[in-house]
Design a protein around this motif. Structure first.
Motif, PDB file in Angstrom:
ATOM      1  N   ALA A  64       0.846  -1.201   0.000  1.00 18.40           N
ATOM      2  CA  ALA A  64       0.000   0.000   0.000  1.00 18.40           C
ATOM      3  C   ALA A  64       0.876   1.244   0.000  1.00 18.40           C
ATOM      4  O   ALA A  64       0.559   2.247  -0.667  1.00 18.40           O
ATOM      5  CB  ALA A  64      -0.931  -0.023   1.215  1.00 18.40           C
TER       6      ALA A  64
ATOM      7  N   GLU B 109      -6.479   1.577   0.231  1.00 21.69           N
ATOM      8  CA  GLU B 109      -5.507   1.907   1.292  1.00 21.69           C
ATOM      9  C   GLU B 109      -4.384   2.765   0.717  1.00 21.69           C
ATOM     10  O   GLU B 109      -3.918   3.722   1.349  1.00 21.69           O
ATOM     11  CB  GLU B 109      -4.910   0.624   1.890  1.00 21.69           C
ATOM     12  CG  GLU B 109      -5.877  -0.100   2.807  1.00 21.69           C
ATOM     13  CD  GLU B 109      -5.375  -1.483   3.211  1.00 21.69           C
ATOM     14  OE1 GLU B 109      -4.159  -1.668   3.360  1.00 21.69           O
ATOM     15  OE2 GLU B 109      -6.223  -2.384   3.375  1.00 21.69           O
TER      16      GLU B 109
ATOM     17  N   LYS C 209      -3.232   6.594   1.654  1.00 20.70           N
ATOM     18  CA  LYS C 209      -1.853   7.026   1.951  1.00 20.70           C
ATOM     19  C   LYS C 209      -1.465   8.201   1.062  1.00 20.70           C
ATOM     20  O   LYS C 209      -0.872   9.175   1.516  1.00 20.70           O
ATOM     21  CB  LYS C 209      -0.872   5.876   1.741  1.00 20.70           C
ATOM     22  CG  LYS C 209      -1.006   4.827   2.819  1.00 20.70           C
ATOM     23  CD  LYS C 209       0.238   4.001   2.961  1.00 20.70           C
ATOM     24  CE  LYS C 209       0.037   2.866   3.931  1.00 20.70           C
ATOM     25  NZ  LYS C 209      -0.432   3.246   5.256  1.00 20.70           N
TER      26      LYS C 209
ATOM     27  N   VAL D 230      -8.612   5.696   5.822  1.00 16.38           N
ATOM     28  CA  VAL D 230      -9.069   4.707   4.833  1.00 16.38           C
ATOM     29  C   VAL D 230     -10.595   4.666   4.790  1.00 16.38           C
ATOM     30  O   VAL D 230     -11.200   4.502   3.718  1.00 16.38           O
ATOM     31  CB  VAL D 230      -8.533   3.299   5.184  1.00 16.38           C
ATOM     32  CG1 VAL D 230      -8.889   2.303   4.111  1.00 16.38           C
ATOM     33  CG2 VAL D 230      -7.036   3.328   5.362  1.00 16.38           C
TER      34      VAL D 230
ATOM     35  N   ARG E 298     -12.930   4.647   1.523  1.00 13.55           N
ATOM     36  CA  ARG E 298     -13.870   3.550   1.220  1.00 13.55           C
ATOM     37  C   ARG E 298     -15.265   4.086   0.982  1.00 13.55           C
ATOM     38  O   ARG E 298     -15.983   3.648   0.099  1.00 13.55           O
ATOM     39  CB  ARG E 298     -13.918   2.553   2.390  1.00 13.55           C
ATOM     40  CG  ARG E 298     -12.715   1.684   2.455  1.00 13.55           C
ATOM     41  CD  ARG E 298     -13.016   0.364   3.170  1.00 13.55           C
ATOM     42  NE  ARG E 298     -11.752  -0.261   3.475  1.00 13.55           N
ATOM     43  CZ  ARG E 298     -11.208  -0.296   4.682  1.00 13.55           C
ATOM     44  NH1 ARG E 298     -11.825   0.224   5.719  1.00 13.55           N
ATOM     45  NH2 ARG E 298     -10.041  -0.856   4.864  1.00 13.55           N
TER      46      ARG E 298
END
Ligand code: AMP
Length: 551
Positions: free
Chosen positions: A24, A171, A175, A181, A185
């Protein structure tokens, strides 16, 4: 301008990284290093999406086409079997093929140029489009390095195999944008296109969860989790449960907006032009800016449901739609409402959404799927039996308190289907490639014809077996081998397997004109001999059963 080679190298690095966190991070750092436009594209490419959501089907390039072009360019058409046996996946096979060129071109392509090329291929439509699409792809491959070609091939067949799932990509995006996150989502749930999620986050404007969605973007449809039977569904959901017929048609998401009606498929492709009667039926709802979820089925002139395949003819159709609409009528059944009056209803409980839906449907002559709020398990089981007897695929069990969770296979919706299995005989098998190299893996399945004792092929599958079972079957089939040609080993029809499948479809590929969809081997039936396998008559009966279903 970031080079496409940098993207290909990132994918190589990802496939050699084990730790989820590191992956990630790698992907997130890469996205952060790109311009906004390139990051949007790279996020899609990373999970094998060549174009923006809803445009994928226009590309229309199969793995076979990619392979043929690469092999023709390098004069390796007759080395296919060897190359596929040596490669770990399709992309690597293309890389090996492209390495056969006399010299590698220098890497000059940018990420944006590759996307532009995909978009050009997608935009080629109409008569004679296929050779033109292939010519564009040939031109693209001619200027790529072998490593770039590997990843172009992987994107086109949507099999990246570097371990970055959609979840991990989210993810990485979190970042990249230094955001939680959960927020990423949520955005993705509403939009479904990770590229646009990148754009929203990089642009800094995060829409409120209940924004007015007058600019229509389809949401990912809510998915259902399988349950064995009604009793299990009662256990999982509890007493606050609703049951609905599970119709065997195709999912549609209908957006009625001030600019008109737009219809999207389960894959979020726009299918509005193919379904004029759905547009006409729901047009009165445009004033209310409503978004519906439902199922479309094909019906005959008397209104009785037809096989799933007849419906697919309608979904793919873009020319002479009016004529086909008369020849092949369809019916719409709604089961959910996602938004109304510009407000998203996804956080409201099912019971409330269903109430709103029922009221709107009643006032506008729209039909809902049959449903029941059962008081007892017994009532629920009777509803299931009745649904099966009426020819439906099964029932859906939905929690009265569940929210609409786009793209999520949650416990709020459970699907309960009638199990469909057949005992079939393996009559041939194909040598596998990649992970299945050295094993006979794609099994040709046949039903018995009790009139003349011959075995009639009705499908192929390599699904459902463990590695040990592959090895065991390979040994056993080789003992039964009668001949071998082009990697296909014909065997004496002795091994019986129990096969699960979704339904029987018409197929000109097989002598008896029928094929099983989504076949998967459940187990070996060593207790049965081939003479006890299911007959082609049983398969035909199943097919007819699908055709005669009351509405
Ligand atoms: P499956 O395709 O087996 O995963 O089952 C889920 C699909 O069933 C959905 O995507 C819909 O296309 C379809 N379906 C049929 N009836 C219903 C219903 N009443 N509620 C939700 N989905 C339904």
């Amino acid at each position: 301008m970031a080079s496409f080679l940098a993207f290909a190298e990132l994918c190589q690095a990802l496939s050699q990284t084990q730790s989820r966190l590191q992956m990630a991070e790698l992907a997130g750092e890469f996205l952060a290093s790109l311009s906004l436009d390139e990051a949007e594209i790279a996020a899609r490419f990373m999970i094998g999406r060549a174009t923006a959501q809803g445009e994928e089907s226009k590309l229309n390039l199969s793995g076979r086409a990619v392979w043929k072009i690469a092999a023709e360019m390098t004069d390796t058409i007759d080395q296919g079997e060897e190359i596929f046996a040596a490669a770990t996946d399709f992309g690597e096979a293309i890389e090996i093929v492209m390495r056969q060129r006399e010299s590698e071109p220098a890497a000059t392509l940018t990420i944006a140029q590759v996307e532009h090329c995909f978009a050009e291929i997608a935009a080629i439509e109409g008569r004679g489009s296929r050779p033109r699409k292939l010519a564009e792809l040939r031109d693209l491959l001619a200027v790529t390095t072998s490593l770039e070609a590997k990843y172009i091939a992987k994107i086109l067949i949507r099999e990246m195999r570097h371990g970055v799932s959609e979840g991990m990509l989210l993810e990485a995006i979190a970042k990249m944008a230094s955001r939680p996150v959960a927020e990423v989502r949520r955005l993705h749930m509403l939009d479904g296109d990770p590229g646009r999620v990148v754009r929203i986050l990089r642009g800094g404007s995060v829409p409120a969860p209940r924004q007015d969605r007058t600019i229509v973007r389809p949401l990912k449809p809510m998915l259902a989790y399988p349950a064995q039977n009604v009793a299990v569904a009662f256990d999982m959901i509890g007493p606050r449960i609703a049951l609905e017929h599970k119709l065997d048609g195709a999912r549609v998401q209908i957006h009625c907006t001030r600019d008109g009606v737009r219809v999207f498929s389960r894959q979020l492709n726009e299918i509005t032009p193919s379904l004029p009667e759905i547009v006409a039926l729901t047009a009165p709802l445009c004033e209310r800016a409503a978004i519906f979820d439902g199922e479309v089925i094909a019906v005959d002139s008397a209104g009785s449901p037809l096989a799933f395949q007849e419906l697919m003819r309608r979904f793919r159709r873009i020319r002479e739609v009016e004529r086909l609409a008369i020849e092949q009528p369809i019916k719409l059944f709604l089961f959910d409402i996602i938004g109304i009056d510009g407000e998203m209803l996804i956080d409201r409980p099912y019971a409330q959404r269903h109430g709103t839906l029922a009221e709107l449907a009643a006032h506008n002559g729209l039909q809902l799927v049959g449903s029941l709020i059962p008081n007892t398990l017994h009532q629920g089981e009777r509803f299931f039996e009745d649904a099966i007897n009426a020819g439906h695929e099964g029932v859906m069990a939905k929690s009265l308190d569940s929210a609409y969770t786009p793209g999520v296979r949650g416990r709020g919706w459970l699907k309960i289907k009638r199990a469909k299995t057949l005992d079939l005989v393996i009559v041939a098998a194909e040598w596998g490639y990649g992970r299945r190299h050295g094993w006979l893996s794609n099994y040709h399945l046949a039903a018995r014809d009790d009139r003349d004792g011959r075995f009639a092929e009705v499908g192929k599958t390599f699904k459902g077996l463990t590695d040990d079972q592959f090895r065991d079957l390979t040994d056993r089939l080789q003992i039964l081998k009668t001949s071998e040609e082009h990697g296909i080993v014909t065997v004496r029809p002795e091994l019986v397997v129990e096969v699960a499948y979704s339904d029987v479809q018409r197929s000109p590929q097989y002598a008896d004109g029928m094929a099983l969809r989504f076949a998967r081997i459940l187990r070996l039936r060593d207790d049965k001999s081939a003479s006890e396998a299911d007959t082609i008559r049983t398969v035909a009966r199943e097919f007819e059963h699908q055709l005669v279903r009351p509405a």
